[in-house]
Design a protein around this motif. Structure first.
Motif, PDB file in Angstrom:
ATOM      1  N   PHE A 184       0.891  -1.015  -0.102  1.00 24.89           N
ATOM      2  CA  PHE A 184       0.060   0.048   0.075  1.00 24.89           C
ATOM      3  C   PHE A 184       0.808   1.256   0.159  1.00 24.89           C
ATOM      4  CE2 PHE A 184       0.884  -1.013   4.345  1.00 24.89           C
ATOM      5  CZ  PHE A 184       1.131   0.172   4.935  1.00 24.89           C
ATOM      6  N   GLU A 185       0.424   2.302  -0.337  1.00 19.35           N
ATOM      7  CA  GLU A 185       0.935   3.795  -0.373  1.00 19.35           C
ATOM      8  C   GLU A 185       0.077   4.728  -0.209  1.00 19.35           C
ATOM      9  OE1 GLU A 185       2.149   4.199  -4.507  1.00 19.35           O
ATOM     10  OE2 GLU A 185       3.874   2.634  -4.357  1.00 19.35           O
ATOM     11  N   ILE A 186       0.460   5.580   0.820  1.00 21.34           N
ATOM     12  CA  ILE A 186      -0.373   6.708   1.369  1.00 21.34           C
ATOM     13  C   ILE A 186       0.522   8.048   1.395  1.00 21.34           C
ATOM     14  CG2 ILE A 186      -0.133   6.090   3.775  1.00 21.34           C
ATOM     15  CD1 ILE A 186      -3.007   7.102   3.751  1.00 21.34           C
ATOM     16  N   ASP A 187      -0.118   9.133   0.799  1.00 15.28           N
ATOM     17  CA  ASP A 187       0.484  10.392   0.625  1.00 15.28           C
ATOM     18  C   ASP A 187       0.930  10.808   2.488  1.00 15.28           C
ATOM     19  OD1 ASP A 187       1.083  12.822  -0.682  1.00 15.28           O
ATOM     20  OD2 ASP A 187      -0.215  13.551   1.032  1.00 15.28           O
ATOM     21  N   HIS A 188       2.115  11.331   2.496  1.00 18.52           N
ATOM     22  CA  HIS A 188       2.041  11.746   3.718  1.00 18.52           C
ATOM     23  C   HIS A 188       2.460  13.396   3.898  1.00 18.52           C
ATOM     24  CE1 HIS A 188       5.024  12.484   7.434  1.00 18.52           C
ATOM     25  NE2 HIS A 188       4.073  11.629   7.821  1.00 18.52           N
ATOM     26  N   PHE A 189       1.334  14.051   4.233  1.00 20.32           N
ATOM     27  CA  PHE A 189       1.285  15.413   4.172  1.00 20.32           C
ATOM     28  C   PHE A 189       1.768  16.146   2.964  1.00 20.32           C
ATOM     29  CE2 PHE A 189       1.128  13.981   8.403  1.00 20.32           C
ATOM     30  CZ  PHE A 189       0.008  14.454   8.828  1.00 20.32           C
ATOM     31  N   GLY A 190       1.769  15.681   1.676  1.00 17.24           N
ATOM     32  CA  GLY A 190       1.957  16.172   0.602  1.00 17.24           C
ATOM     33  C   GLY A 190       3.488  16.426   0.044  1.00 17.24           C
ATOM     34  N   THR A 191       4.118  15.508   1.252  1.00 17.97           N
ATOM     35  CA  THR A 191       5.827  15.835   1.050  1.00 17.97           C
ATOM     36  C   THR A 191       6.299  14.561   0.624  1.00 17.97           C
ATOM     37  OG1 THR A 191       5.666  17.240   2.987  1.00 17.97           O
ATOM     38  CG2 THR A 191       7.683  16.316   2.327  1.00 17.97           C
ATOM     39  N   SER A 192       5.993  13.243   0.975  1.00 16.50           N
ATOM     40  CA  SER A 192       6.480  11.971   0.432  1.00 16.50           C
ATOM     41  C   SER A 192       5.354  10.953   0.573  1.00 16.50           C
ATOM     42  CB  SER A 192       7.835  11.657   1.572  1.00 16.50           C
ATOM     43  OG  SER A 192       7.250  11.359   2.989  1.00 16.50           O
ATOM     44  N   THR A 193       5.777   9.778   0.160  1.00 17.74           N
ATOM     45  CA  THR A 193       4.710   8.593   0.162  1.00 17.74           C
ATOM     46  C   THR A 193       5.181   7.565   1.202  1.00 17.74           C
ATOM     47  OG1 THR A 193       4.434   9.088  -2.227  1.00 17.74           O
ATOM     48  CG2 THR A 193       3.944   6.872  -1.255  1.00 17.74           C
ATOM     49  N   ASN A 194       4.267   7.252   2.148  1.00 20.40           N
ATOM     50  CA  ASN A 194       4.491   6.305   2.999  1.00 20.40           C
ATOM     51  C   ASN A 194       4.187   4.986   2.299  1.00 20.40           C
ATOM     52  OD1 ASN A 194       5.445   7.547   5.318  1.00 20.40           O
ATOM     53  ND2 ASN A 194       3.412   7.789   6.170  1.00 20.40           N
ATOM     54  N   TRP A 253      -8.591   7.431  11.452  1.00 17.17           N
ATOM     55  CA  TRP A 253      -7.650   8.332  12.382  1.00 17.17           C
ATOM     56  C   TRP A 253      -6.696   9.077  11.588  1.00 17.17           C
ATOM     57  CZ3 TRP A 253      -2.534   9.125  13.224  1.00 17.17           C
ATOM     58  CH2 TRP A 253      -2.132   9.469  14.326  1.00 17.17           C
ATOM     59  N   GLY A 254      -6.426  10.336  11.954  1.00 17.66           N
ATOM     60  CA  GLY A 254      -5.647  11.358  11.266  1.00 17.66           C
ATOM     61  C   GLY A 254      -6.378  12.251  10.496  1.00 17.66           C
ATOM     62  N   LEU A 255      -7.532  11.846   9.896  1.00 16.00           N
ATOM     63  CA  LEU A 255      -8.025  12.504   8.734  1.00 16.00           C
ATOM     64  C   LEU A 255      -8.270  14.093   9.366  1.00 16.00           C
ATOM     65  CD1 LEU A 255     -10.718   9.968   7.378  1.00 16.00           C
ATOM     66  CD2 LEU A 255      -8.462  10.470   6.465  1.00 16.00           C
ATOM     67  N   LYS A 256      -8.750  14.282  10.478  1.00 18.78           N
ATOM     68  CA  LYS A 256      -8.891  15.496  10.980  1.00 18.78           C
ATOM     69  C   LYS A 256      -7.523  16.405  11.036  1.00 18.78           C
ATOM     70  CE  LYS A 256     -13.286  14.790  13.262  1.00 18.78           C
ATOM     71  NZ  LYS A 256     -13.974  14.779  14.574  1.00 18.78           N
ATOM     72  N   MET A 257      -6.436  15.645  10.858  1.00 21.69           N
ATOM     73  CA  MET A 257      -5.171  16.292  11.393  1.00 21.69           C
ATOM     74  C   MET A 257      -4.654  16.708   9.854  1.00 21.69           C
ATOM     75  SD  MET A 257      -3.110  14.279  14.098  1.00 21.69           S
ATOM     76  CE  MET A 257      -3.777  12.622  13.782  1.00 21.69           C
ATOM     77  N   GLY A 258      -5.377  16.353   8.576  1.00 20.45           N
ATOM     78  CA  GLY A 258      -4.903  16.389   7.338  1.00 20.45           C
ATOM     79  C   GLY A 258      -4.352  15.151   6.699  1.00 20.45           C
ATOM     80  N   MET A 259      -4.392  14.001   7.567  1.00 20.55           N
ATOM     81  CA  MET A 259      -3.829  12.682   6.655  1.00 20.55           C
ATOM     82  C   MET A 259      -4.878  12.539   5.499  1.00 20.55           C
ATOM     83  SD  MET A 259      -2.296  10.488   9.619  1.00 20.55           S
ATOM     84  CE  MET A 259      -1.905   9.242   8.570  1.00 20.55           C
ATOM     85  N   PRO A 260      -4.488  11.974   4.567  1.00 22.45           N
ATOM     86  CA  PRO A 260      -5.369  11.621   3.470  1.00 22.45           C
ATOM     87  C   PRO A 260      -6.262  10.291   3.588  1.00 22.45           C
ATOM     88  CG  PRO A 260      -3.153  10.976   2.662  1.00 22.45           C
ATOM     89  CD  PRO A 260      -3.090  11.740   4.237  1.00 22.45           C
ATOM     90  N   ASP A 261      -7.211  10.259   3.016  1.00 23.30           N
ATOM     91  CA  ASP A 261      -8.538   9.228   3.174  1.00 23.30           C
ATOM     92  C   ASP A 261      -7.816   8.335   2.058  1.00 23.30           C
ATOM     93  OD1 ASP A 261     -10.249   7.663   3.968  1.00 23.30           O
ATOM     94  OD2 ASP A 261     -11.857   8.916   2.984  1.00 23.30           O
ATOM     95  N   ALA A 262      -7.367   8.719   0.731  1.00 27.54           N
ATOM     96  CA  ALA A 262      -6.864   7.605  -0.093  1.00 27.54           C
ATOM     97  C   ALA A 262      -5.682   6.726  -0.008  1.00 27.54           C
ATOM     98  CB  ALA A 262      -6.871   8.536  -1.333  1.00 27.54           C
ATOM     99  N   VAL A 263      -5.616   5.671  -0.372  1.00 29.29           N
ATOM    100  CA  VAL A 263      -4.785   4.627  -0.122  1.00 29.29           C
ATOM    101  C   VAL A 263      -4.610   3.745  -1.314  1.00 29.29           C
ATOM    102  CG1 VAL A 263      -3.799   2.624   1.115  1.00 29.29           C
ATOM    103  CG2 VAL A 263      -5.012   4.460   2.424  1.00 29.29           C
ATOM    104  N   ARG A 264      -3.434   3.887  -2.065  1.00 32.33           N
ATOM    105  CA  ARG A 264      -3.256   3.013  -3.199  1.00 32.33           C
ATOM    106  C   ARG A 264      -2.859   1.681  -2.845  1.00 32.33           C
ATOM    107  NH1 ARG A 264       1.564   2.321  -7.107  1.00 32.33           N
ATOM    108  NH2 ARG A 264       0.463   1.708  -8.888  1.00 32.33           N
ATOM    109  N   LEU A 265      -3.662   0.422  -3.321  1.00 30.56           N
ATOM    110  CA  LEU A 265      -3.455  -0.790  -2.763  1.00 30.56           C
ATOM    111  C   LEU A 265      -2.776  -1.523  -4.069  1.00 30.56           C
ATOM    112  CD1 LEU A 265      -3.792  -3.375  -0.994  1.00 30.56           C
ATOM    113  CD2 LEU A 265      -5.977  -3.632  -1.785  1.00 30.56           C
ATOM    114  N   VAL A 266      -1.968  -2.211  -4.024  1.00 29.91           N
ATOM    115  CA  VAL A 266      -1.258  -2.970  -5.092  1.00 29.91           C
ATOM    116  C   VAL A 266      -1.082  -4.606  -4.799  1.00 29.91           C
ATOM    117  CG1 VAL A 266       0.701  -3.221  -6.881  1.00 29.91           C
ATOM    118  CG2 VAL A 266       0.149  -1.040  -5.840  1.00 29.91           C
TER     119      VAL A 266
END
Length: 189
Positions: A35-45, A168-181
């Motif tokens: 999985f991949e998720i954006d980390h505050f528009g800076t990098s990808t976790n 969790w974290g949505l209200k802090m600006g963490m994204p909802d979208a997760v890329r699943l591969v």
């Protein structure tokens, strides 16, 4: 007359042999769920699940099949132990109460002879929601080492984690979208 009956009988046997779907066991050494998720528009976790199992029933002629993948959510691996622990907690995967996630599909979509989508249901955190995986590649081949047919491909989707209650974290600006591969290869049984 006997030759015609023999040909008809052999044709019927051959047709019934093709009508049955083949069963493939997912090869854990060639199957990866990441999985991949954006980390505050800076990098990808990024992370992966180290333990998974499943099977595929596939009838390529009829263009039908069934896929089942079970993921051990406690096997999450981001390469960072504290992050793994947080993802295993009730804030995210809640592995104590929900030790596995499961994707089940009985609808394969073909574009001609090419598999294009796998439509199914993802069960995560006790909730089941529809999920469509796009096939970015799919192929079957005779494995020279196993001496068996292997089918596999790369499949991906972008999902909204909040659909499964992972907010969790949505209200802090963490994204909802997760890329699943899901990269998968199954060995014919």
């Amino acid at each position: 007359m006997k030759k015609t009956l023999l040909i008809a009988a052999l044709s019927a046997v051959a047709a019934s042999a093709h009508a049955a779907p083949a069963t493939y066991a997912l090869d854990p050494t060639h199957t990866f769920v990441t999985f991949e998720i954006d980390h505050f528009g800076t990098s990808t976790n990024r992370g992966r699940f180290d333990r998974k199992e499943g099977s595929v029933q596939l009838d390529r002629e009829a263009k039908t099949g069934r896929l089942e993948v079970t993921i051990d959510t406690g096997s999450i691996n981001t390469g960072t132990a504290p992050f793994n622990k947080h993802l295993q907690s009730a804030d995210f995967f809640n592995t104590a109460q929900h030790p596995s996630a499961k994707f089940v599909s009985d609808r394969l979509v073909f574009d001609g002879d090419r598999l294009s989508e796998v439509q199914g249901q993802l069960t995560l955190l006790g909730r089941t929601q529809p999920l469509t995986l796009k096939a970015t590649r799919f192929n079957c081949y005779q494995n020279p080492m196993l001496k068996r047919e292997v089918c596999g491909g790369d499949f991906e989707a972008t999902l909204q984690r909040s659909q499964w209650g992972m907010d969790w974290g949505l209200k802090m600006g963490m994204p909802d979208a997760v890329r699943l591969v899901i990269q998968a290869e199954g060995v014919r049984q």
